[in-house]
Design a protein around this motif. Structure first.
Motif, short mmCIF file in Angstrom:
data_model
loop_
_atom_site.label_atom_id
_atom_site.label_comp_id
_atom_site.label_asym_id
_atom_site.label_seq_id
_atom_site.Cartn_x
_atom_site.Cartn_y
_atom_site.Cartn_z
N GLN A 1 8.02 4.95 4.22
CA GLN A 1 6.57 4.83 4.31
C GLN A 1 6.05 3.73 3.37
N ILE A 2 5.12 2.94 3.86
CA ILE A 2 4.48 1.93 3.01
C ILE A 2 3.21 2.55 2.42
N GLU A 3 3.05 2.44 1.11
CA GLU A 3 1.82 2.92 0.46
C GLU A 3 0.66 2.03 0.91
N THR A 4 -0.52 2.63 1.05
CA THR A 4 -1.68 1.85 1.47
C THR A 4 -2.83 2.05 0.50
N ILE A 5 -3.81 1.18 0.61
CA ILE A 5 -5.07 1.32 -0.12
C ILE A 5 -6.17 0.88 0.84
N ASN B 1 3.86 -6.03 7.28
CA ASN B 1 5.22 -6.58 7.46
C ASN B 1 5.78 -7.11 6.16
N VAL B 2 4.92 -7.80 5.39
CA VAL B 2 5.34 -8.32 4.08
C VAL B 2 5.70 -7.16 3.15
N CYS B 3 4.89 -6.12 3.15
CA CYS B 3 5.16 -4.94 2.32
C CYS B 3 6.51 -4.34 2.67
N HIS B 4 6.76 -4.21 3.96
CA HIS B 4 8.01 -3.62 4.41
C HIS B 4 9.20 -4.46 3.93
N TYR B 5 9.08 -5.75 4.08
CA TYR B 5 10.15 -6.68 3.67
C TYR B 5 10.41 -6.57 2.16
N LEU B 6 9.35 -6.64 1.36
CA LEU B 6 9.51 -6.62 -0.10
C LEU B 6 9.94 -5.25 -0.61
N GLN B 7 9.45 -4.19 0.06
CA GLN B 7 9.85 -2.84 -0.36
C GLN B 7 11.35 -2.67 -0.18
N GLU B 8 11.90 -3.25 0.89
CA GLU B 8 13.34 -3.19 1.12
C GLU B 8 14.12 -3.93 0.03
N GLN B 9 13.47 -4.92 -0.60
CA GLN B 9 14.12 -5.68 -1.68
C GLN B 9 13.93 -4.99 -3.03
N GLY B 10 13.23 -3.86 -3.02
CA GLY B 10 13.06 -3.09 -4.26
C GLY B 10 11.77 -3.33 -5.02
N TYR B 11 10.77 -3.95 -4.36
CA TYR B 11 9.49 -4.20 -5.02
C TYR B 11 8.50 -3.08 -4.73
N LYS B 12 7.52 -2.92 -5.65
CA LYS B 12 6.46 -1.92 -5.47
C LYS B 12 5.31 -2.60 -4.74
N VAL B 13 4.99 -2.08 -3.58
CA VAL B 13 3.98 -2.73 -2.75
C VAL B 13 2.98 -1.72 -2.21
N ARG B 14 1.83 -2.26 -1.84
CA ARG B 14 0.77 -1.45 -1.22
C ARG B 14 0.06 -2.35 -0.23
N ASN B 15 -0.26 -1.82 0.93
CA ASN B 15 -0.92 -2.62 1.96
C ASN B 15 -2.40 -2.28 2.03
N MET B 16 -3.26 -3.31 2.01
CA MET B 16 -4.70 -3.07 2.17
C MET B 16 -4.98 -2.91 3.66
N VAL B 17 -5.23 -1.66 4.07
CA VAL B 17 -5.45 -1.39 5.48
C VAL B 17 -6.80 -1.93 5.94
N GLY B 18 -6.81 -2.46 7.15
CA GLY B 18 -8.04 -3.03 7.70
C GLY B 18 -8.22 -4.49 7.38
N GLY B 19 -7.52 -4.95 6.34
CA GLY B 19 -7.55 -6.37 6.00
C GLY B 19 -8.94 -6.89 5.67
N MET B 20 -9.04 -8.22 5.67
CA MET B 20 -10.30 -8.87 5.31
C MET B 20 -11.41 -8.59 6.32
N MET B 21 -11.03 -8.18 7.55
CA MET B 21 -12.06 -7.86 8.55
C MET B 21 -12.87 -6.64 8.09
N SER B 22 -12.26 -5.78 7.27
CA SER B 22 -12.94 -4.58 6.79
C SER B 22 -13.49 -4.72 5.38
N TRP B 23 -13.19 -5.85 4.73
CA TRP B 23 -13.60 -6.03 3.33
C TRP B 23 -15.09 -6.30 3.23
N GLU B 24 -15.78 -5.50 2.41
CA GLU B 24 -17.22 -5.70 2.25
C GLU B 24 -17.59 -6.15 0.86
#
Length: 101
Positions: free
Chosen positions: A3-7, A74-97
């Protein structure tokens, strides 16, 4: 597949407004970030992430940002597999207010 952590954009905005120091990485293309990035975010295009992976610290959690949240996932998934701590901002910039610079 782990699972990828999200924010959410709202959670991120609250953390930034509270003055939290966060490692934000925007993986959009140059012409996309030209319209504004979240203040403090670092720009590394998705295609440049593998070449730049040595600049990431395994003790730091990185929050990845794109337009809608799918490239950053996709980037989170790739880096998490390499052992990095990652979190994905769901909704992206389209949702950023929040602010952009």
């Amino acid at each position: 597949m782990s699972q990828i952590e999200t924010i959410t954009t709202e959670e991120l905005q609250k953390k930034l407004e509270a003055g939290e120091k966060l490692a934000l990485v925007d993986v959009r293309e140059d012409e996309e970030v030209a319209s504004g990035m979240i203040p403090g975010a670092k720009h590394i295009r998705m295609g440049d992430i593998p070449a730049n992976q040595d600049s990431f610290n395994k003790d730091t959690e990185y929050i990845f940002i794109c337009r809608s949240g799918s490239r950053s996932h996709n980037v989170c998934h790739y880096l998490q597999e390499q052992g990095y701590k990652v979190r994905n901002m769901v909704g992206g910039m389209m949702s950023w207010e929040g602010e952009v610079e």
